[in-house]
Design a protein around this motif. Structure first.
Motif, PDB file in Angstrom:
ATOM      1  N   PHE A  20      -6.782 -15.996 -25.685  1.00 32.63           N
ATOM      2  CA  PHE A  20      -5.550 -15.587 -25.020  1.00 32.63           C
ATOM      3  C   PHE A  20      -5.662 -14.225 -24.349  1.00 32.63           C
ATOM      4  CE2 PHE A  20      -4.273 -18.802 -28.001  1.00 32.63           C
ATOM      5  CZ  PHE A  20      -3.342 -19.537 -27.281  1.00 32.63           C
ATOM      6  N   THR A  21      -6.636 -13.426 -24.754  1.00 29.54           N
ATOM      7  CA  THR A  21      -6.818 -12.086 -24.203  1.00 29.54           C
ATOM      8  C   THR A  21      -8.277 -11.921 -23.814  1.00 29.54           C
ATOM      9  OG1 THR A  21      -7.453 -11.009 -26.274  1.00 29.54           O
ATOM     10  CG2 THR A  21      -5.084 -11.201 -25.832  1.00 29.54           C
ATOM     11  N   SER A  60      -3.274 -13.609 -21.203  1.00 27.67           N
ATOM     12  CA  SER A  60      -3.583 -14.151 -19.877  1.00 27.67           C
ATOM     13  C   SER A  60      -2.360 -14.891 -19.334  1.00 27.67           C
ATOM     14  CB  SER A  60      -4.761 -15.115 -19.978  1.00 27.67           C
ATOM     15  OG  SER A  60      -4.372 -16.268 -20.723  1.00 27.67           O
ATOM     16  N   PRO A  61      -2.281 -15.080 -18.023  1.00 30.38           N
ATOM     17  CA  PRO A  61      -1.152 -15.819 -17.451  1.00 30.38           C
ATOM     18  C   PRO A  61      -1.022 -17.240 -18.025  1.00 30.38           C
ATOM     19  CG  PRO A  61      -2.243 -14.598 -15.725  1.00 30.38           C
ATOM     20  CD  PRO A  61      -3.105 -14.470 -16.965  1.00 30.38           C
ATOM     21  N   VAL A  62      -2.136 -17.947 -18.228  1.00 35.39           N
ATOM     22  CA  VAL A  62      -2.038 -19.300 -18.786  1.00 35.39           C
ATOM     23  C   VAL A  62      -1.639 -19.246 -20.261  1.00 35.39           C
ATOM     24  CG1 VAL A  62      -4.481 -19.628 -19.430  1.00 35.39           C
ATOM     25  CG2 VAL A  62      -3.081 -21.600 -18.798  1.00 35.39           C
ATOM     26  N   GLY A  63      -2.044 -18.218 -20.971  1.00 37.15           N
ATOM     27  CA  GLY A  63      -1.600 -18.047 -22.358  1.00 37.15           C
ATOM     28  C   GLY A  63      -0.098 -17.816 -22.423  1.00 37.15           C
ATOM     29  N   PHE A  64       0.419 -17.009 -21.498  1.00 35.15           N
ATOM     30  CA  PHE A  64       1.856 -16.762 -21.426  1.00 35.15           C
ATOM     31  C   PHE A  64       2.594 -18.066 -21.127  1.00 35.15           C
ATOM     32  CE2 PHE A  64       5.757 -15.275 -19.319  1.00 35.15           C
ATOM     33  CZ  PHE A  64       6.199 -14.326 -20.224  1.00 35.15           C
ATOM     34  N   GLN A  65       2.050 -18.842 -20.218  1.00 35.99           N
ATOM     35  CA  GLN A  65       2.637 -20.136 -19.868  1.00 35.99           C
ATOM     36  C   GLN A  65       2.620 -21.066 -21.087  1.00 35.99           C
ATOM     37  OE1 GLN A  65       0.273 -22.392 -17.085  1.00 35.99           O
ATOM     38  NE2 GLN A  65       2.086 -23.176 -16.033  1.00 35.99           N
TER      39      GLN A  65
END
Length: 150
Positions: A20-21, A60-65
């Motif tokens: 995620f990071t 990351s943006p996909v992790g946030f999503q």
């Protein structure tokens, strides 16, 4: 359909990232990554993403999503010490227009963010005002509404 169900429907298909990071960057990034890797959208708590030690600042943006259903839940359910609306709008506003999280979301997911923020304004206005979050919320709403009027 309630907002939690809608969030799960719109974001539930987002594949879980392996990391995620940027976990190799430093010890703090590695620890935040481990926290997020040990949770899922059903188990993430406000304590996991608390002010002052918030892995979402490094996600990351996909992790946030991927975690957006959890963030929706935390915003809708959090009151008092677990109030989360301020954290949500902070992470949605990020660096203004066309931020990486905005760009990661589909048009339908962006419309959901607008709907969620309007719902929070309509149902939690006093709490938002008492926490001095009205201005940030309306700035954030403006960012996400720009091309996505519901």
């Amino acid at each position: 359909m309630n907002l939690l169900d809608e969030a799960n429907e719109l974001f539930g298909h987002v594949p879980r990232p392996e990391h995620f990071t940027d976990y190799t960057h430093c010890c703090e990034c590695a620890e935040h990554d481990e926290t997020l890797r040990s949770r899922n959208p059903d188990t993430l708590t406000s304590e996991d993403v608390r002010l002052g030690w918030d892995p979402l600042c490094f996600i990351s943006p996909v992790g946030f999503q991927y975690y957006f259903p959890a963030l929706t839940r935390l915003a809708l359910e959090g009151t008092g010490d677990s109030y989360f609306i301020d954290r949500l709008i902070f992470h949605l506003e990020l660096d203004g227009r066309r931020n990486s999280r905005y760009l990661q979301f589909t048009a339908e997911q962006r419309l959901f963010v607008v709907k969620l923020l309007h719902y929070l304004v309509e149902t939690r206005a006093e709490e938002i005002e008492n926490n001095l979050d009205s201005d940030p919320l309306f700035r954030t709403l403006e960012i996400w509404e720009e091309d996505n009027v519901a």
